[in-house]
Motif scaffolding. Sequence first.
Motif, PDB file in Angstrom:
ATOM      1  N   HIS A  52      -4.911   9.369  -1.954  1.00 14.61           N
ATOM      2  CA  HIS A  52      -5.981   8.514  -2.467  1.00 14.61           C
ATOM      3  C   HIS A  52      -6.747   9.245  -3.562  1.00 14.61           C
ATOM      4  CE1 HIS A  52      -9.825   6.166  -2.063  1.00 14.61           C
ATOM      5  NE2 HIS A  52      -8.936   5.191  -2.110  1.00 14.61           N
ATOM      6  N   ASN A  98      -4.703   9.667  -6.789  1.00 16.53           N
ATOM      7  CA  ASN A  98      -4.539   8.401  -7.510  1.00 16.53           C
ATOM      8  C   ASN A  98      -5.859   7.851  -8.036  1.00 16.53           C
ATOM      9  OD1 ASN A  98      -1.772   8.357  -7.139  1.00 16.53           O
ATOM     10  ND2 ASN A  98      -1.898   7.186  -5.244  1.00 16.53           N
ATOM     11  N   TYR A 100      -7.465   4.950  -6.162  1.00 18.15           N
ATOM     12  CA  TYR A 100      -6.721   3.683  -6.129  1.00 18.15           C
ATOM     13  C   TYR A 100      -5.858   3.672  -4.875  1.00 18.15           C
ATOM     14  CZ  TYR A 100      -3.141   0.206  -7.029  1.00 18.15           C
ATOM     15  OH  TYR A 100      -2.282  -0.847  -6.901  1.00 18.15           O
ATOM     16  N   GLU A 101      -5.803   2.515  -4.223  1.00 19.33           N
ATOM     17  CA  GLU A 101      -4.998   2.384  -3.013  1.00 19.33           C
ATOM     18  C   GLU A 101      -4.072   1.186  -3.170  1.00 19.33           C
ATOM     19  OE1 GLU A 101      -5.939   2.541   1.698  1.00 19.33           O
ATOM     20  OE2 GLU A 101      -7.064   1.030   0.580  1.00 19.33           O
ATOM     21  N   SER A 102      -2.789   1.441  -3.071  1.00 17.15           N
ATOM     22  CA  SER A 102      -1.821   0.348  -3.160  1.00 17.15           C
ATOM     23  C   SER A 102      -1.910  -0.512  -1.903  1.00 17.15           C
ATOM     24  CB  SER A 102      -0.400   0.909  -3.306  1.00 17.15           C
ATOM     25  OG  SER A 102      -0.008   1.530  -2.087  1.00 17.15           O
ATOM     26  N   THR A 103      -1.332  -1.689  -1.980  1.00 17.34           N
ATOM     27  CA  THR A 103      -1.319  -2.588  -0.827  1.00 17.34           C
ATOM     28  C   THR A 103      -0.568  -1.958   0.343  1.00 17.34           C
ATOM     29  OG1 THR A 103      -1.397  -4.504  -2.299  1.00 17.34           O
ATOM     30  CG2 THR A 103      -0.704  -4.909  -0.038  1.00 17.34           C
ATOM     31  N   VAL A 104       0.523  -1.273   0.042  1.00 20.60           N
ATOM     32  CA  VAL A 104       1.308  -0.614   1.096  1.00 20.60           C
ATOM     33  C   VAL A 104       0.465   0.446   1.794  1.00 20.60           C
ATOM     34  CG1 VAL A 104       3.305   0.873   1.530  1.00 20.60           C
ATOM     35  CG2 VAL A 104       3.519  -1.075  -0.006  1.00 20.60           C
ATOM     36  N   MET A 105      -0.233   1.266   0.994  1.00 25.67           N
ATOM     37  CA  MET A 105      -1.070   2.319   1.590  1.00 25.67           C
ATOM     38  C   MET A 105      -2.258   1.723   2.347  1.00 25.67           C
ATOM     39  SD  MET A 105       0.181   5.295   1.324  1.00 25.67           S
ATOM     40  CE  MET A 105      -1.177   6.403   1.634  1.00 25.67           C
TER      41      MET A 105
END
Length: 198
Positions: free
Chosen positions: A147, A150, A153-158
Motif C-alpha cells: 500500500h 503504491n 493506492y489500493e486495487s480492488t483485488v487488494m
Amino acid sequence: LWKKNQSKLGTLGAGSDYVAFQDIAGVSSIDFGFKGEKFPYHSVYDNYDWMVKHGDPGFTYHSMMAQIWGLLVLEMSDAPILPLSLNSYAAALVSQVEELNKFAEEKGANGKGKVRWDVGPLRAAAHNAVIKAAAFEMWGRQWSEIHWENGNYESTVMMNARLEHNSRAADFETLLLDLEQGGGVSLLFTRPLYKRDC
C-alpha cells in the motif's frame, strides 16, 4: 499507572456481563478499569453521591477511562488493517498451557496411581497457533508495504483481500467455537446453551 504497575492484559475469567458474548457468541471482548479500595458494589450505597464524595471526586478516573475508550474506538475504526495482535494471543495460549501443566503437576497429576496427564497435544496446538498467527500477521505487514509503495493506492483485488483478512481477524474468537454442536457451545465448555430453540 499502567507502566508503574507493570500491567499486562490478562484473561477475562467469568465474572461479568461479557461471559455470554465471549463464551457463547464468540465476540471478542475486553474489560478494563481502575482498581482501588473496596466500594459498596451493588448495594444501596453504590450511587452517584458516593462516587462524588468518596469514589472519584472530580471524576478524574471516569474522564480518563472515557478518553481511553475513545482512543481505542478511533484506533479500531481508523486502521485499514484491524490492530488485533494474534501473535500476542498465541503467545498467551502457550503460556496458559504451561500454567495449566504446572497447576496439574502441583495437584499431583501423573502421581502414583493417578490417571496419566498429558499436555502434549494441547502444547502442540498452542505452538501451532504461534506459527499460524505469525503468518497471518505477516500478511498484514505485507499489505501495508505494498500500500505504501503504491502511494496509498489500493486495487480492488487488494481491497477485497484486506477486507477478508479483517473479517477473519474480527471473527477469530467466533471461529474458536464449535457452532455445529449445540448452536454455539464453546469447545472449552461442553454444557448446552442456557436457552434452546423450540
